[in-house]
Design a protein around this motif. Sequence first.
Motif, PDB file in Angstrom:
ATOM      1  N   ASP A  54      45.533  63.373 175.515  1.00 37.00           N
ATOM      2  CA  ASP A  54      45.826  64.633 176.221  1.00 37.00           C
ATOM      3  C   ASP A  54      46.249  64.371 177.665  1.00 37.00           C
ATOM      4  N   LYS A  55      45.605  63.412 178.313  1.00 39.81           N
ATOM      5  CA  LYS A  55      45.962  63.075 179.685  1.00 39.81           C
ATOM      6  C   LYS A  55      47.381  62.497 179.750  1.00 39.81           C
ATOM      7  N   ALA A  56      47.699  61.628 178.802  1.00 41.48           N
ATOM      8  CA  ALA A  56      49.031  61.031 178.762  1.00 41.48           C
ATOM      9  C   ALA A  56      50.101  62.089 178.502  1.00 41.48           C
ATOM     10  N   LEU A  57      49.811  63.021 177.591  1.00 49.73           N
ATOM     11  CA  LEU A  57      50.764  64.080 177.284  1.00 49.73           C
ATOM     12  C   LEU A  57      50.974  64.990 178.491  1.00 49.73           C
ATOM     13  N   GLN A  58      49.912  65.313 179.190  1.00 50.38           N
ATOM     14  CA  GLN A  58      50.040  66.146 180.391  1.00 50.38           C
ATOM     15  C   GLN A  58      50.925  65.473 181.442  1.00 50.38           C
ATOM     16  N   PHE A  59      50.767  64.159 181.569  1.00 56.03           N
ATOM     17  CA  PHE A  59      51.614  63.405 182.499  1.00 56.03           C
ATOM     18  C   PHE A  59      53.081  63.543 182.100  1.00 56.03           C
ATOM     19  N   LEU A  60      53.365  63.359 180.823  1.00 55.95           N
ATOM     20  CA  LEU A  60      54.746  63.437 180.338  1.00 55.95           C
ATOM     21  C   LEU A  60      55.316  64.840 180.503  1.00 55.95           C
ATOM     22  N   GLN A  61      54.503  65.849 180.267  1.00 63.17           N
ATOM     23  CA  GLN A  61      54.963  67.222 180.437  1.00 63.17           C
ATOM     24  C   GLN A  61      55.286  67.518 181.895  1.00 63.17           C
ATOM     25  N   LEU A  62      54.470  66.997 182.786  1.00 64.05           N
ATOM     26  CA  LEU A  62      54.724  67.177 184.211  1.00 64.05           C
ATOM     27  C   LEU A  62      56.047  66.522 184.614  1.00 64.05           C
ATOM     28  N   GLN A  63      56.356  65.395 183.960  1.00 69.90           N
ATOM     29  CA  GLN A  63      57.590  64.670 184.257  1.00 69.90           C
ATOM     30  C   GLN A  63      58.804  65.253 183.525  1.00 69.90           C
ATOM     31  N   GLN A  64      58.585  66.221 182.651  1.00 72.73           N
ATOM     32  CA  GLN A  64      59.656  66.803 181.828  1.00 72.73           C
ATOM     33  C   GLN A  64      60.332  65.715 180.978  1.00 72.73           C
ATOM     34  N   ALA A  65      59.515  64.838 180.412  1.00 72.51           N
ATOM     35  CA  ALA A  65      60.004  63.700 179.640  1.00 72.51           C
ATOM     36  C   ALA A  65      60.288  64.116 178.204  1.00 72.51           C
ATOM     37  N   SER A  66      61.460  64.694 177.971  1.00 72.07           N
ATOM     38  CA  SER A  66      61.815  65.197 176.642  1.00 72.07           C
ATOM     39  C   SER A  66      62.428  64.117 175.750  1.00 72.07           C
ATOM     40  N   ASN A  67      62.337  62.872 176.179  1.00 75.34           N
ATOM     41  CA  ASN A  67      62.777  61.738 175.385  1.00 75.34           C
ATOM     42  C   ASN A  67      61.730  61.411 174.324  1.00 75.34           C
ATOM     43  N   SER A  68      61.889  60.291 173.613  1.00 76.95           N
ATOM     44  CA  SER A  68      60.889  59.851 172.632  1.00 76.95           C
ATOM     45  C   SER A  68      59.738  59.155 173.351  1.00 76.95           C
ATOM     46  N   ASN A  69      58.521  59.618 173.124  1.00 77.53           N
ATOM     47  CA  ASN A  69      57.332  59.067 173.766  1.00 77.53           C
ATOM     48  C   ASN A  69      56.306  58.675 172.719  1.00 77.53           C
ATOM     49  N   TYR A  70      55.674  57.502 172.928  1.00 82.85           N
ATOM     50  CA  TYR A  70      54.699  57.007 171.954  1.00 82.85           C
ATOM     51  C   TYR A  70      53.421  56.534 172.638  1.00 82.85           C
ATOM     52  N   LEU A  71      52.326  56.596 171.870  1.00 85.06           N
ATOM     53  CA  LEU A  71      51.018  56.107 172.303  1.00 85.06           C
ATOM     54  C   LEU A  71      50.467  55.210 171.203  1.00 85.06           C
ATOM     55  N   PHE A  72      50.066  53.984 171.575  1.00 82.58           N
ATOM     56  CA  PHE A  72      49.547  53.029 170.594  1.00 82.58           C
ATOM     57  C   PHE A  72      48.261  53.576 169.987  1.00 82.58           C
ATOM     58  N   ASN A  73      48.150  53.467 168.656  1.00 83.29           N
ATOM     59  CA  ASN A  73      47.035  54.124 167.972  1.00 83.29           C
ATOM     60  C   ASN A  73      45.798  53.237 167.833  1.00 83.29           C
ATOM     61  N   LEU A  74      45.750  52.090 168.530  1.00 83.93           N
ATOM     62  CA  LEU A  74      44.570  51.227 168.523  1.00 83.93           C
ATOM     63  C   LEU A  74      44.155  50.901 169.950  1.00 83.93           C
ATOM     64  N   ASN A  75      42.877  50.516 170.116  1.00 87.33           N
ATOM     65  CA  ASN A  75      42.402  50.118 171.442  1.00 87.33           C
ATOM     66  C   ASN A  75      42.706  48.644 171.759  1.00 87.33           C
ATOM     67  N   ASP A  76      43.287  47.925 170.797  1.00 86.08           N
ATOM     68  CA  ASP A  76      43.587  46.500 170.972  1.00 86.08           C
ATOM     69  C   ASP A  76      44.906  46.342 171.739  1.00 86.08           C
ATOM     70  N   LYS A  77      44.820  46.282 173.067  1.00 90.02           N
ATOM     71  CA  LYS A  77      46.026  46.200 173.894  1.00 90.02           C
ATOM     72  C   LYS A  77      46.737  44.855 173.727  1.00 90.02           C
ATOM     73  N   ASP A  78      45.985  43.806 173.458  1.00 92.58           N
ATOM     74  CA  ASP A  78      46.610  42.497 173.276  1.00 92.58           C
ATOM     75  C   ASP A  78      47.552  42.517 172.080  1.00 92.58           C
ATOM     76  N   LYS A  79      47.133  43.162 171.013  1.00 99.10           N
ATOM     77  CA  LYS A  79      47.981  43.273 169.830  1.00 99.10           C
ATOM     78  C   LYS A  79      49.242  44.070 170.140  1.00 99.10           C
TER      79      LYS A  79
END
Length: 375
Positions: free
Chosen positions: A298-323
């Motif tokens: 939700d925080k990430a989406l709010q950031f994108l909405q504030l930026q008017q980022a109507s492009n393709s946006n993705y969020l990794f679905n795991l907590n394993d950042k190294d992967k």
Amino acid sequence: MKKFLLIGPVCIALLLSAFVTRFNNEYETLKIGSAAPDFNLISVDEKSYNLASFKNAQVLVVIFTCNHCPTAQAYEDRIIKLTSDYANKNVAVVAIMPNDPSCLRLDELDFSDLGDSYAEMKIRAKEKKFNFPYLYDGETETASKAYGPIATPHVFVFDSERKLRYEGRIDDMENPFRSPQSTDARNAIDALLNNREVPVKTTKVFGCSVKWSEKKNLVEKSKAAWAKEPVHLEMIDADSVRNMMKNPSAKLRLINVWSASSEASEQEFPDFVTINRMYRDRDFEFISISLDEPGNRDKALQFLQLQQASNSNYLFNLNDKDKMMKAIDPSWRGVLPYTMLVEPGGKMVYAKDGAIDPAILKSTIVNNHLLGRFP
């Protein structure tokens, strides 16, 4: 280099725009035989020029041109050569930028890395090594309104008494990689130097319409329309990211890895939104990938909405950042933000840890063979 299509849809639109404006121009184009209107404008060398600055020239060539227009860019080298060829023949060449830069929409910059501001004019003049004064007539457009150019470029050739003897195109070939059949401006200059009648006094012009100050409302309308575009944030896994990096599309793909908790990401993200609006109507796409925790969607989406980022946006679905990092780029050291430019097939032509230089990135994009500066 992408092929230049003279009869392509963009060129046709430019030609039609210029042709229509000939009959609906806000300011009347100077008539043959008219005296040259005086002006007092600053050049990119920070000196001011007026008609008296060229009083010793037998022929004065005034060219209205700009930075952003693909047709104007196509003629830059020819204007440089024209200036050089006639430098010892008592001919003076001066270019005037007629556009109000605040009236230029971002999507009108799709063939350029620069707008039409005075600062950007300095950059273009330095890059191209202009050998003629390049004058700014931005917000007031005083000279432009007096001369009445229809499109960029538009040439006005004056004799020794500063009477207009020719106005129109430079030549008949918009393609910078082919030779023209009719060198109209040169023909006029040669005739005047030899005390002959100019053979063709007026021609049609082609290029981008002048961005008069009165058109500022069109910029505001485009901003309002962009602000209404929906913003989405989709979940993505490592396999999908690896496929994304292979870029199976036919487009040049700009990818930015960011985090809502990264100050650097927050500072530079508006530049990516601007770049997307500039080039998205061409073979280009912008994709953002958030490295925020899935629980902070939700925080990430709010950031994108504030930026008017109507492009393709993705969020990794795991907590394993190294992967996730290995899926994006095994050589990436993990510094945020991280930006890549990937050609179809996965060839990476730009990669940057930390903050980008927007000017360098835009230049890299527009000079890529998939896009290019010309239609």
